[in-house]
Design a protein around this motif. Structure first.
Motif, mmCIF file in Angstrom:
data_model
loop_
_atom_site.group_PDB
_atom_site.id
_atom_site.type_symbol
_atom_site.label_atom_id
_atom_site.label_comp_id
_atom_site.label_asym_id
_atom_site.label_seq_id
_atom_site.Cartn_x
_atom_site.Cartn_y
_atom_site.Cartn_z
ATOM 1 N N GLY A 598 0.934 -1.238 0.232
ATOM 2 C CA GLY A 598 -0.133 -0.056 -0.075
ATOM 3 C C GLY A 598 0.841 1.259 0.225
ATOM 4 O O GLY A 598 1.970 1.298 0.766
ATOM 5 N N THR A 599 0.594 2.330 -0.792
ATOM 6 C CA THR A 599 1.280 3.424 -1.111
ATOM 7 C C THR A 599 1.116 4.688 -0.102
ATOM 8 O O THR A 599 1.749 5.565 -0.062
ATOM 9 N N GLY A 600 -0.042 4.466 0.958
ATOM 10 C CA GLY A 600 -0.318 5.559 1.520
ATOM 11 C C GLY A 600 -0.123 5.323 3.099
ATOM 12 O O GLY A 600 -1.019 6.107 3.713
ATOM 13 N N LYS A 601 0.746 4.509 3.324
ATOM 14 C CA LYS A 601 0.397 4.026 4.915
ATOM 15 C C LYS A 601 0.891 5.272 5.791
ATOM 16 O O LYS A 601 0.730 4.951 6.927
ATOM 17 N N LEU A 602 1.741 6.111 5.344
ATOM 18 C CA LEU A 602 2.200 7.217 6.070
ATOM 19 C C LEU A 602 1.037 8.040 6.686
ATOM 20 O O LEU A 602 1.298 8.853 7.661
ATOM 21 N N LEU A 603 -0.070 8.016 6.084
ATOM 22 C CA LEU A 603 -1.097 8.832 6.664
ATOM 23 C C LEU A 603 -1.947 8.095 7.520
ATOM 24 O O LEU A 603 -2.841 8.579 8.074
ATOM 25 N N ALA A 604 -1.862 6.894 7.957
ATOM 26 C CA ALA A 604 -2.490 6.128 8.900
ATOM 27 C C ALA A 604 -2.488 6.497 10.206
ATOM 28 O O ALA A 604 -3.307 6.288 11.065
ATOM 29 N N SER A 605 -1.393 7.264 10.522
ATOM 30 C CA SER A 605 -1.370 7.513 12.105
ATOM 31 C C SER A 605 -2.107 8.823 12.338
ATOM 32 O O SER A 605 -2.075 9.353 13.540
ATOM 33 N N ALA A 606 -2.805 9.512 11.388
ATOM 34 C CA ALA A 606 -3.546 10.486 11.659
ATOM 35 C C ALA A 606 -4.642 10.299 12.452
ATOM 36 O O ALA A 606 -5.298 9.093 12.631
ATOM 37 N N PRO A 607 -5.117 11.278 13.635
ATOM 38 C CA PRO A 607 -6.193 11.083 14.546
ATOM 39 C C PRO A 607 -7.561 10.889 13.805
ATOM 40 O O PRO A 607 -8.891 11.005 14.333
ATOM 41 N N TYR A 608 -7.567 11.151 12.433
ATOM 42 C CA TYR A 608 -8.942 10.854 12.036
ATOM 43 C C TYR A 608 -8.674 10.092 10.585
ATOM 44 O O TYR A 608 -7.628 9.842 10.164
ATOM 45 N N SER A 609 -9.799 9.611 9.937
ATOM 46 C CA SER A 609 -9.502 8.458 8.811
ATOM 47 C C SER A 609 -9.277 9.155 7.517
ATOM 48 O O SER A 609 -10.247 10.018 7.239
#
Length: 684
Positions: A598-609
């Motif tokens: 998956g190419t966007g895993k760096l965004l998974a840590s945000a407190p919103y989806s």
């Protein structure tokens, strides 16, 4: 002898009798003429005298219009972005038959009371003034042939007779010439500003005291546009013409028909132009009386006019400022080689409201990063895998996949006499996957096989022939993409947006490239509309910058709502709800899925989806450095929205011209900062 003498006597008598008759006839005729003249004079004086006296005293009343301040522009929180600075002004209304010599006399008189800036006087201006005050002298210099000329030709010859020495005016005379220049630019019975900058109270007072000796001159007010937020969004806000420029030449006829004057200041670009009729207001009206010579003898105000209505934008300047700062900082962090620009567009996917739009661009001359917000809507780039969501839905719309038949094998595709085409994560194997996984891992092979099926080829044989109807594939895909806003007008309430560029359909292999975003070019704004359409479930909504149109209250502040801009749905994507949900799930999995590719895993840590899709396009440099045009580069892109289950914001990030084979994550890092800025601002 006696007989002859008698005949002579009789002849003399006969002649004498004829002479008195002729004289009497002549006297009688003269008498009749004098009698007719006396009767005519009596008729004119007694019968029609009053009528002729009325004609001598006759005046004409003409309605003249005047400018009013333009409406102002505010951000979404009613903070002023564009306002008006009131200015004292001195005006001149030109009479219907006022000559150049007449105006020169008025100018000389007016120069006693005001001081003009003479720095912009040109040679032609000085000659115009000299010609107005020395017409007889110039005519004496004309040849017999030249005196037969008419109109502009005659005037040009007259000017050519003026020597350089004759226009070497002293400062006092130049002051008069500067006033005359302003007057001479006015059309008959139209009002022009003689001076509207740095007008002193003393000048206003002295002119007011001497209006009777200054026909056509009056005191008034003018305005100047001010920008309390500095350069923020200046390019998007647009500009207003000067009085000297007046109506744009390409719009003059239409605007004159609407009641504009040629020297009116009007919106010339972007928001000021798009909402000209809202911002311009209702012009003041005054009745100008002129005598039978065309001289203005009285002016009376009949309608004070109404200031233009105000625009309230969808953009919050706090968020816009953060957007600009983030983009500038990220561009500075990667600035090297050919990469010189970056764009971010953020909208509310449910309403089309533009939340923020920025472009930052490196200026090779100033060595500074400067605003290029308009580049987000008038420049276009190859976007890469970010558009794969549209390709999957195109497969559903074309019925080459279905909800119960959407599995294909990702593998390199090697056709006869061509290089292999493959996914970035799979250069040699075979991996079975459905549409959701194809989006999560960004499978090029899956998208190419969709294109093959659209072109009539349902199977693949290594080293075989690519046997597709390429024209059909391009036509179909472009038609499906257009439903999302790719390659077509977005409908934004700003003029001048680009539409992208469709590449030449020269061979079947290019149709496969097209399917995973490696062919046609699009604008960042189009890319945003595409992801917004997916985020809201399939409605393509026109983005808009203006939220409300408001009036002005009695205190001159922003008033009641006149018009509230409603969402404008341009079309609905022709696909079912379940199919749309599968693409939404695939984009959710780009960030939150379990596949390591998956190419966007760096965004998974945000407190919103966050749901997103990244893109890396192999492209060619087409920037300002001529020597580098055509060099291979990478364009990094990202589209996304949040929260995933109830989207409030959709964004598109475009970073062109990075080094070939770059490993930069600038698109992902920028997206995360933009999302954070939005939700932090919302919490506050």
């Amino acid at each position: 002898m006696i007989i002859n003498q008698k005949k002579k006597i009789d002849k003399k008598k006969k002649n004498k009798s004829h002479i008195p008759f002729r004289l009497n006839l002549l006297f009688f005729v003269v008498f009749l003429l004098f009698a007719s003249l006396i009767l005519r004079l009596g008729y004119l004086q007694i019968v029609r005298g009053e009528e002729f006296e009325t004609q001598v005293k006759r005046t004409e009343t003409t309605t003249a219009t005047g400018t009013v301040p333009r409406g102002m522009i505010y951000d979404s929180q009613n903070r002023q972005l564009v306002g008006n600075k009131p200015l004292q002004a001195i005006t001149y209304t030109r009479g219907a038959q006022v000559s150049g010599a007449d105006m020169a006399k008025i100018a000389k008189n007016l120069a006693k009371y005001i001081t003009m800036d003479t720095s912009d006087l040109k040679e032609r201006d000085l000659k115009d003034y000299f010609a107005a005050t020395n017409e007889k002298k110039l005519n004496d210099r004309l040849s017999k042939k030249e005196t037969q000329l008419k109109g502009g030709e005659l005037y040009d010859v007259q000017l050519s007779k003026i020597t350089p020495e004759e226009i070497q005016f002293d400062e006092a005379e130049r002051q008069v010439a500067a006033i005359f220049k302003k007057m001479n630019g006015a059309y008959a019975l139209t009002t022009t500003y003689i001076k509207s900058k740095d007008v002193t109270d003393q000048e206003i007072a002295e002119i007011s005291e001497n209006l009777m000796s200054l026909p056509g001159v009056d005191t008034s007010t003018d305005w100047d546009r001010i920008y309390p937020q500095g350069d923020m969004l200046r390019s998007v806000l647009g500009s207003v013409t000067t009085e000297k420029t007046g109506l744009p030449s390409d719009q003059a006829s239409a605007m004159l028909a609407k009641g504009y004057a040629r020297n009116d200041r009007v919106g010339n670009s972007y928001l000021e132009k798009q909402y000209e009729e809202v911002l311009s207001g209702s012009k003041s009206k005054s009745e100008t009386k002129t005598n039978n010579s065309g001289d203005i003898i009285d002016t009376a105000s009949k309608y004070e006019g109404a200031k233009g209505d105000n625009l309230v934008l969808t953009i919050d300047i706090d968020f816009q400022k953060k957007l600009e700062d983030i983009t500038k900082k990220q561009l500075a962090s990667i600035r090297s080689g050919l990469v010189d620009r970056m764009y971010v567009v953020a909208t509310n996917p449910k309403t089309g409201e533009l939340l923020g739009m920025t472009g930052q661009k490196y200026n090779y001359e100033t060595k500074e990063i400067e605003d290029d917000a308009l580049g987000a809507m008038n420049t276009q780039y190859t976007m890469g895998s970010s558009v794969k969501g549209a390709t999957v839905l195109a497969g559903y719309m074309d019925k080459v996949i279905s909800l119960d038949n959407n599995v294909m094998v990702d593998r390199p595709l090697k056709f006869k006499n061509t290089p292999a085409k493959s996914s970035w994560f799979n250069r040699g194997g075979a991996i079975s996957m459905n549409d959701e996984t194809a989006l999560e891992v960004s499978s090029n092979s899956y998208m190419m096989q969709l294109a093959m099926r659209m072109g009539g080829q349902n199977s693949y044989t290594p080293e075989g022939t690519l046997d597709i109807d390429k024209d059909k594939v391009f036509t179909k895909l472009r038609g499906y993409y257009a439903q999302f806003g790719l390659g077509v007008p977005t409908g934004i309430d700003l003029p001048g947006e680009a539409l992208g560029y469709p590449g030449p359909t020269s061979n079947p292999g290019l149709a496969l490239d097209f399917a995973f975003g490696q062919f046609d070019t699009y604008t960042p704004l189009q890319l945003n509309q595409y992801i917004s359409t997916i985020a809201n479930g399939g409605s393509r909504i026109a983005p808009h910058v203006v939220k409300e149109i408001r009036g002005t209250d009695e205190n001159g502040n922003i008033g009641a709502i006149q018009t509230e801009i409603q969402p404008r749905v341009l079309n609905t994507v022709n696909v079912g709800t379940e199919e749309m949900k599968r693409v939404q799930t695939g984009m959710y999995n780009v960030v939150h899925g379990g596949n390591s590719n998956g190419t966007g895993k760096l965004l998974a840590s945000a407190p919103y989806s966050i749901s997103a899709k990244t893109g890396t396009a192999e492209a060619f440099y087409d920037g300002p450095l001529e020597a580098s045009k055509g060099e291979s580069v990478f364009n990094l892109t990202l589209v996304g929205y949040a929260p995933s289950n109830d989207p409030e914001i959709a964004i598109a990030v475009v970073v062109p011209y990075l080094p070939y084979n770059t490993t930069s994550k600038v698109n992902i890092n920028t997206a995360r900062e933009v999302f954070d800025a939005y939700f932090e601002g919302k919490d506050k």
